[in-house]
Design a protein around this motif. Structure first.
Motif, PDB file in Angstrom:
ATOM      1  N   TYR A 138      33.684  21.777 -11.641  1.00  0.00           N
ATOM      2  CA  TYR A 138      32.886  21.893 -12.245  1.00  0.00           C
ATOM      3  C   TYR A 138      31.726  22.069 -10.517  1.00  0.00           C
ATOM      4  N   PRO A 139      30.389  22.714 -11.350  1.00  0.00           N
ATOM      5  CA  PRO A 139      29.623  22.131 -10.013  1.00  0.00           C
ATOM      6  C   PRO A 139      29.103  21.198  -9.626  1.00  0.00           C
ATOM      7  N   ALA A 140      29.139  20.796  -8.420  1.00  0.00           N
ATOM      8  CA  ALA A 140      29.057  19.624  -8.049  1.00  0.00           C
ATOM      9  C   ALA A 140      28.014  18.973  -8.296  1.00  0.00           C
ATOM     10  N   PHE A 141      27.023  19.310  -8.703  1.00  0.00           N
ATOM     11  CA  PHE A 141      26.597  18.302  -8.974  1.00  0.00           C
ATOM     12  C   PHE A 141      26.073  17.839 -10.390  1.00  0.00           C
ATOM     13  N   THR A 142      27.350  18.832 -11.439  1.00  0.00           N
ATOM     14  CA  THR A 142      27.598  18.561 -12.384  1.00  0.00           C
ATOM     15  C   THR A 142      28.908  17.081 -12.398  1.00  0.00           C
ATOM     16  N   SER A 143      29.740  17.567 -11.798  1.00  0.00           N
ATOM     17  CA  SER A 143      31.347  16.747 -11.895  1.00  0.00           C
ATOM     18  C   SER A 143      29.690  14.710 -10.982  1.00  0.00           C
ATOM     19  N   LEU A 144      29.315  14.897  -9.950  1.00  0.00           N
ATOM     20  CA  LEU A 144      28.539  14.246 -10.081  1.00  0.00           C
ATOM     21  C   LEU A 144      27.885  12.850 -10.315  1.00  0.00           C
ATOM     22  N   SER A 145      27.475  13.538 -11.655  1.00  0.00           N
ATOM     23  CA  SER A 145      26.821  12.777 -12.571  1.00  0.00           C
ATOM     24  C   SER A 145      27.117  12.182 -13.879  1.00  0.00           C
ATOM     25  N   TRP A 146      28.595  12.904 -13.911  1.00  0.00           N
ATOM     26  CA  TRP A 146      29.740  12.408 -14.955  1.00  0.00           C
ATOM     27  C   TRP A 146      30.227  11.044 -14.070  1.00  0.00           C
ATOM     28  N   LEU A 147      30.246  11.445 -12.556  1.00  0.00           N
ATOM     29  CA  LEU A 147      31.401  10.244 -12.252  1.00  0.00           C
ATOM     30  C   LEU A 147      29.979   8.860 -12.325  1.00  0.00           C
ATOM     31  N   ALA A 148      28.511   9.862 -12.023  1.00  0.00           N
ATOM     32  CA  ALA A 148      27.939   8.351 -11.411  1.00  0.00           C
ATOM     33  C   ALA A 148      27.978   7.707 -13.400  1.00  0.00           C
TER      34      ALA A 148
END
Length: 302
Positions: A138-148
């Motif tokens: 996934y795009p970095a921003f999307t994957s980081l949103s999920w983890l956050a």
């Protein structure tokens, strides 16, 4: 300086705990290896659950399948917190006689509650899962949103449990009835196979992967900060609620205990055990939590 001294003191308290001096070296090594084993199991489960799911269904979307069951998993974790997670009152108590600012103590130990095992163990699963299934696909921003968002849910549930435990010291019945009713509804949903719980879980956690994912993740983190402030406020008002009290005994219950005490030594011991159980917080928690755990068990066994 104050927070650094408190942190240093907590570390010394941990390493000087009488528990460590009262066990053998072999047993201590066994406990460490056991903890590492569980961490390794969680990490490997998170890293390889994608391969397990795709081996059963090659067309399965691993992330969305996991998202579908996250709500139930967080509910079970929430129940475990209610049973076993202590409030920061336990750690603040020894410092109350010292000339230390009460708000500073409350803020420090409320923040330190984030590093409870109920938060760290799920991260041992979610971080390897995120690396193997989201970070690269996934795009970095999307994957980081999920983890956050996952971190936000863990933090939110952490402070929500503390608030519930603080409030339930004085008003236990409504809180536990509400929790038991929620667990019963979810168990009924799984039993009747309506799918509302999975649909709600997918709607929430799949949204973290959509265009509004960053906003939802920030909202969850903001809610965590809000409950952190609420926890600090409640904690300052409930610092002395752990003290035992005779107020829990009504005239009828006291007369019953007196009858037991008149039956001889065994009766007196039974009356004493009942008094200790009523006055202690943990037996009361287990009593009110039992219906919730029984209802949640239906999720897996029905």
């Amino acid at each position: 300086m104050l927070y650094r001294n408190l942190l240093r003191h907590q570390w010394k308290e941990f390493i000087r705990n009488p528990f460590w001096s009262g066990i053998s070296v072999a047993y201590a090594i066994f406990l460490v290896l056991l903890a590492l084993y569980f961490l390794l199991v969680l990490a490997l489960s998170g890293a390889f659950i994608g391969r397990l799911l795709t081996s059963q269904d090659p067309a399965a979307d691993v992330v969305r399948v996991v998202n579908q069951h996250l709500l139930s998993g967080f509910l079970l974790l929430f129940l475990g917190r209610l049973l076993f997670q202590n409030t920061p009152q336990v750690n603040i108590g020894p410092y109350l006689h010292l000339p230390i600012s009460r708000p500073a103590l409350v803020r420090f130990f409320s923040f330190a509650a984030l590093f409870h095992l109920h938060n760290l163990l799920p991260l041992a699963f979610f971080i390897p899962f995120w690396i193997s299934n989201l970070a690269l696909d996934y795009p970095a921003f999307t994957s980081l949103s999920w983890l956050a968002g996952i971190v936000g849910v863990l933090g939110l549930s952490n402070y929500l449990v503390i608030c519930i435990n603080l409030v339930s010291v004085r008003r236990a019945l409504p809180v536990w009835l509400l929790g038991g009713g929620a667990c019963g509804l979810i168990a009924l949903d799984y039993w009747r196979q309506w799918g509302y719980t999975n649909a709600l879980s997918s709607a929430v956690f799949d949204s973290l992967l959509g265009p509004g994912g960053p906003v939802l993740a920030l909202a969850l983190l903001a809610a965590t900060c809000l409950f952190f402030g609420l926890t600090c406020r409640l904690l300052k008002d409930h610092l002395h609620d752990e003290a035992p009290s005779e107020k829990g005994f009504t005239t009828g219950s006291q007369s019953l205990l007196d009858r037991l005490a008149n039956l001889g030594p065994v009766g007196r011991l039974m009356a004493l055990e009942i008094k200790l159980a009523i006055r202690n917080k943990r037996p009361r928690q287990i009593l009110w939590s039992s219906p919730m755990v029984a209802a949640a068990g239906l999720i897996n066994f029905i």
